[in-house]
Design a protein around this motif. Structure first.
Motif, PDB file in Angstrom:
ATOM      1  N   TYR A  62      31.619 -33.284  14.129  1.00 13.91           N
ATOM      2  CA  TYR A  62      31.309 -34.525  13.407  1.00 13.91           C
ATOM      3  C   TYR A  62      31.831 -34.461  11.968  1.00 13.91           C
ATOM      4  O   TYR A  62      32.490 -35.390  11.485  1.00 13.91           O
ATOM      5  CB  TYR A  62      29.797 -34.744  13.460  1.00 13.91           C
ATOM      6  CG  TYR A  62      29.268 -35.896  12.652  1.00 13.91           C
ATOM      7  CD1 TYR A  62      29.993 -37.070  12.474  1.00 13.91           C
ATOM      8  CD2 TYR A  62      27.997 -35.827  12.083  1.00 13.91           C
ATOM      9  CE1 TYR A  62      29.479 -38.123  11.735  1.00 13.91           C
ATOM     10  CE2 TYR A  62      27.477 -36.877  11.350  1.00 13.91           C
ATOM     11  CZ  TYR A  62      28.219 -38.015  11.173  1.00 13.91           C
ATOM     12  OH  TYR A  62      27.712 -39.054  10.442  1.00 13.91           O
ATOM     13  N   LEU A  63      31.566 -33.353  11.283  1.00 16.73           N
ATOM     14  CA  LEU A  63      32.028 -33.201   9.901  1.00 16.73           C
ATOM     15  C   LEU A  63      33.558 -33.214   9.813  1.00 16.73           C
ATOM     16  O   LEU A  63      34.130 -33.813   8.896  1.00 16.73           O
ATOM     17  CB  LEU A  63      31.490 -31.903   9.304  1.00 16.73           C
ATOM     18  CG  LEU A  63      30.001 -31.853   8.980  1.00 16.73           C
ATOM     19  CD1 LEU A  63      29.637 -30.500   8.393  1.00 16.73           C
ATOM     20  CD2 LEU A  63      29.614 -32.970   8.030  1.00 16.73           C
ATOM     21  N   LYS A  64      34.215 -32.557  10.753  1.00 14.48           N
ATOM     22  CA  LYS A  64      35.683 -32.548  10.745  1.00 14.48           C
ATOM     23  C   LYS A  64      36.236 -33.955  10.937  1.00 14.48           C
ATOM     24  O   LYS A  64      37.268 -34.317  10.334  1.00 14.48           O
ATOM     25  CB  LYS A  64      36.203 -31.618  11.837  1.00 14.48           C
ATOM     26  CG  LYS A  64      36.002 -30.143  11.531  1.00 14.48           C
ATOM     27  CD  LYS A  64      36.548 -29.266  12.653  1.00 14.48           C
ATOM     28  CE  LYS A  64      36.400 -27.787  12.331  1.00 14.48           C
ATOM     29  NZ  LYS A  64      36.900 -26.920  13.435  1.00 14.48           N
ATOM     30  N   ALA A  65      35.572 -34.763  11.751  1.00 17.85           N
ATOM     31  CA  ALA A  65      36.011 -36.144  11.945  1.00 17.85           C
ATOM     32  C   ALA A  65      35.867 -36.945  10.662  1.00 17.85           C
ATOM     33  O   ALA A  65      36.754 -37.729  10.294  1.00 17.85           O
ATOM     34  CB  ALA A  65      35.200 -36.795  13.073  1.00 17.85           C
ATOM     35  N   VAL A  66      34.768 -36.728   9.955  1.00 15.95           N
ATOM     36  CA  VAL A  66      34.563 -37.432   8.685  1.00 15.95           C
ATOM     37  C   VAL A  66      35.618 -37.005   7.665  1.00 15.95           C
ATOM     38  O   VAL A  66      36.223 -37.834   6.969  1.00 15.95           O
ATOM     39  CB  VAL A  66      33.139 -37.174   8.140  1.00 15.95           C
ATOM     40  CG1 VAL A  66      32.962 -37.822   6.768  1.00 15.95           C
ATOM     41  CG2 VAL A  66      32.091 -37.707   9.112  1.00 15.95           C
ATOM     42  N   CYS A  67      35.862 -35.700   7.573  1.00 11.32           N
ATOM     43  CA  CYS A  67      36.835 -35.178   6.601  1.00 11.32           C
ATOM     44  C   CYS A  67      38.267 -35.594   6.939  1.00 11.32           C
ATOM     45  O   CYS A  67      39.124 -35.620   6.055  1.00 11.32           O
ATOM     46  CB  CYS A  67      36.742 -33.659   6.532  1.00 11.32           C
ATOM     47  SG  CYS A  67      35.199 -33.043   5.838  1.00 11.32           S
ATOM     48  N   SER A  68      38.528 -35.909   8.195  1.00 13.71           N
ATOM     49  CA  SER A  68      39.870 -36.356   8.564  1.00 13.71           C
ATOM     50  C   SER A  68      40.154 -37.763   8.049  1.00 13.71           C
ATOM     51  O   SER A  68      41.314 -38.168   7.954  1.00 13.71           O
ATOM     52  CB  SER A  68      40.044 -36.317  10.085  1.00 13.71           C
ATOM     53  OG  SER A  68      39.259 -37.329  10.718  1.00 13.71           O
ATOM     54  N   ARG A  69      39.112 -38.491   7.681  1.00 17.66           N
ATOM     55  CA  ARG A  69      39.294 -39.859   7.198  1.00 17.66           C
ATOM     56  C   ARG A  69      39.113 -39.992   5.691  1.00 17.66           C
ATOM     57  O   ARG A  69      39.749 -40.829   5.069  1.00 17.66           O
ATOM     58  CB  ARG A  69      38.311 -40.788   7.910  1.00 17.66           C
ATOM     59  CG  ARG A  69      38.537 -40.914   9.410  1.00 17.66           C
ATOM     60  CD  ARG A  69      37.954 -42.194   9.947  1.00 17.66           C
ATOM     61  NE  ARG A  69      38.483 -43.356   9.247  1.00 17.66           N
ATOM     62  CZ  ARG A  69      38.093 -44.611   9.486  1.00 17.66           C
ATOM     63  NH1 ARG A  69      37.182 -44.855  10.413  1.00 17.66           N
ATOM     64  NH2 ARG A  69      38.601 -45.623   8.806  1.00 17.66           N
ATOM     65  N   TRP A  70      38.234 -39.172   5.117  1.00 18.73           N
ATOM     66  CA  TRP A  70      37.942 -39.291   3.686  1.00 18.73           C
ATOM     67  C   TRP A  70      37.944 -37.914   3.038  1.00 18.73           C
ATOM     68  O   TRP A  70      37.421 -36.947   3.606  1.00 18.73           O
ATOM     69  CB  TRP A  70      36.593 -39.980   3.487  1.00 18.73           C
ATOM     70  CG  TRP A  70      36.558 -41.342   4.111  1.00 18.73           C
ATOM     71  CD1 TRP A  70      37.212 -42.468   3.691  1.00 18.73           C
ATOM     72  CD2 TRP A  70      35.850 -41.723   5.305  1.00 18.73           C
ATOM     73  NE1 TRP A  70      36.943 -43.521   4.534  1.00 18.73           N
ATOM     74  CE2 TRP A  70      36.118 -43.104   5.530  1.00 18.73           C
ATOM     75  CE3 TRP A  70      35.022 -41.051   6.194  1.00 18.73           C
ATOM     76  CZ2 TRP A  70      35.583 -43.800   6.604  1.00 18.73           C
ATOM     77  CZ3 TRP A  70      34.486 -41.743   7.264  1.00 18.73           C
ATOM     78  CH2 TRP A  70      34.757 -43.102   7.466  1.00 18.73           C
ATOM     79  N   PRO A  71      38.503 -37.801   1.839  1.00 19.69           N
ATOM     80  CA  PRO A  71      38.645 -36.473   1.223  1.00 19.69           C
ATOM     81  C   PRO A  71      37.373 -35.927   0.588  1.00 19.69           C
ATOM     82  O   PRO A  71      37.149 -34.719   0.589  1.00 19.69           O
ATOM     83  CB  PRO A  71      39.731 -36.701   0.159  1.00 19.69           C
ATOM     84  CG  PRO A  71      39.620 -38.163  -0.179  1.00 19.69           C
ATOM     85  CD  PRO A  71      39.203 -38.855   1.084  1.00 19.69           C
ATOM     86  N   LYS A  72      36.537 -36.800   0.030  1.00 13.63           N
ATOM     87  CA  LYS A  72      35.339 -36.332  -0.674  1.00 13.63           C
ATOM     88  C   LYS A  72      34.111 -36.558   0.208  1.00 13.63           C
ATOM     89  O   LYS A  72      33.687 -37.699   0.423  1.00 13.63           O
ATOM     90  CB  LYS A  72      35.179 -37.061  -2.008  1.00 13.63           C
ATOM     91  CG  LYS A  72      36.226 -36.683  -3.042  1.00 13.63           C
ATOM     92  CD  LYS A  72      35.920 -37.317  -4.376  1.00 13.63           C
ATOM     93  CE  LYS A  72      36.934 -36.900  -5.435  1.00 13.63           C
ATOM     94  NZ  LYS A  72      36.626 -37.491  -6.753  1.00 13.63           N
ATOM     95  N   VAL A  73      33.551 -35.458   0.697  1.00 11.33           N
ATOM     96  CA  VAL A  73      32.431 -35.523   1.631  1.00 11.33           C
ATOM     97  C   VAL A  73      31.376 -34.513   1.205  1.00 11.33           C
ATOM     98  O   VAL A  73      31.694 -33.389   0.805  1.00 11.33           O
ATOM     99  CB  VAL A  73      32.896 -35.212   3.080  1.00 11.33           C
ATOM    100  CG1 VAL A  73      31.710 -35.244   4.038  1.00 11.33           C
ATOM    101  CG2 VAL A  73      33.975 -36.186   3.512  1.00 11.33           C
ATOM    102  N   PHE A  74      30.110 -34.913   1.288  1.00 14.56           N
ATOM    103  CA  PHE A  74      29.007 -33.972   1.101  1.00 14.56           C
ATOM    104  C   PHE A  74      27.920 -34.296   2.113  1.00 14.56           C
ATOM    105  O   PHE A  74      27.930 -35.353   2.742  1.00 14.56           O
ATOM    106  CB  PHE A  74      28.474 -33.998  -0.334  1.00 14.56           C
ATOM    107  CG  PHE A  74      27.787 -35.287  -0.733  1.00 14.56           C
ATOM    108  CD1 PHE A  74      26.403 -35.399  -0.708  1.00 14.56           C
ATOM    109  CD2 PHE A  74      28.530 -36.385  -1.158  1.00 14.56           C
ATOM    110  CE1 PHE A  74      25.775 -36.570  -1.085  1.00 14.56           C
ATOM    111  CE2 PHE A  74      27.907 -37.563  -1.548  1.00 14.56           C
ATOM    112  CZ  PHE A  74      26.529 -37.658  -1.511  1.00 14.56           C
ATOM    113  N   CYS A  75      26.998 -33.351   2.294  1.00 16.65           N
ATOM    114  CA  CYS A  75      25.968 -33.480   3.331  1.00 16.65           C
ATOM    115  C   CYS A  75      24.571 -33.414   2.727  1.00 16.65           C
ATOM    116  O   CYS A  75      24.361 -32.793   1.694  1.00 16.65           O
ATOM    117  CB  CYS A  75      26.091 -32.360   4.352  1.00 16.65           C
ATOM    118  SG  CYS A  75      27.564 -32.408   5.352  1.00 16.65           S
ATOM    119  N   THR A  76      23.643 -34.032   3.428  1.00 11.40           N
ATOM    120  CA  THR A  76      22.227 -33.795   3.173  1.00 11.40           C
ATOM    121  C   THR A  76      21.611 -33.300   4.478  1.00 11.40           C
ATOM    122  O   THR A  76      22.139 -33.531   5.559  1.00 11.40           O
ATOM    123  CB  THR A  76      21.489 -35.071   2.724  1.00 11.40           C
ATOM    124  OG1 THR A  76      21.376 -35.967   3.846  1.00 11.40           O
ATOM    125  CG2 THR A  76      22.211 -35.757   1.583  1.00 11.40           C
ATOM    126  N   GLY A  77      20.496 -32.613   4.339  1.00  9.27           N
ATOM    127  CA  GLY A  77      19.762 -32.209   5.526  1.00  9.27           C
ATOM    128  C   GLY A  77      19.115 -33.422   6.181  1.00  9.27           C
ATOM    129  O   GLY A  77      19.192 -34.540   5.669  1.00  9.27           O
TER     130      GLY A  77
END
Length: 202
Positions: A62-77
């Motif tokens: 899931y995270l890799k899919a998000v990063c493939s579309r947008w460069p700046k990504v962060f997560c919350t629990g």
């Protein structure tokens, strides 16, 4: 969300686990390009996955899919639930945190901000946050985490190189000569004159 320097847009798929969210992200059409994307760890994997390792694998995809579309990504629990054992939720939280760190994505835990003893933070189902208490805390945390992430990822101003000032010694040495001082005449005395001609001295 609070007004100010940020504007927020949300994607929410009720009942979705990480695999469902990955498909949503890959096919999402946004009205504008976001400056940053916050991914909330999918709490539905608490019931959709058999163990934390399986949930972690789906979350990483899931995270890799998000990063493939947008460069700046962060997560919350994920927001804790009252319907699942706390120990189980901790194991899933640690696995999600480990997967995000593996990809170099900043992770902000949420569980510590929601006391399991404060029942007014949840709806009666023990899963969803209450609108008047729990959601108020969540929206403030999303704003704060977004601010921290944007501040830390902002480009730093270039430091101009400063010319090194010339070396100046802290003290100047002085030469001290002991003895009687003799004054030197400005011009030679007449007795010291000497006339030089070819072949002889006068």
């Amino acid at each position: 969300m609070a007004s100010g320097c940020f504007q927020f847009g949300f994607m929410s798929t009720p009942g979705a686990c990480a695999a469902d969210l990955r498909l949503e992200v890959l096919n999402a059409v946004l009205p504008r390009e976001p400056d940053a994307v916050c991914v909330m760890a999918p709490s539905n994997n608490l019931t959709a996955s058999r163990h934390p390792e399986e949930a972690g694998q789906e979350f990483e995809k899931y995270l890799k899919a998000v990063c493939s579309r947008w460069p700046k990504v962060f997560c919350t629990g994920f927001v804790p639930r009252l319907t699942e054992p706390r120990e189980k939720q901790t194991l899933f939280e640690q696995e999600f945190h480990r997967r995000s760190a593996k990809l170099g994505i900043r992770y902000y835990p949420l569980a510590d901000y929601f006391s399991l003893n404060s029942l007014n933070l949840w709806c009666r189902d023990g899963i969803h946050l209450s609108d008047d208490h729990g959601m108020q805390i969540l929206k403030e945390l999303i704003w704060v985490f977004s601010y921290q992430f944007m501040e830390s990822s902002a480009p730093q101003p270039l430091v101009q190189s400063q010319r090194t000032p010339p070396y100046q010694p802290r003290f100047v040495p002085r030469v001290v000569v002991k003895g009687e001082e003799r004054s030197r005449p400005a011009s030679p005395l007449p007795t010291e004159w000497m006339l030089v001609r070819s072949g002889r001295k006068v």
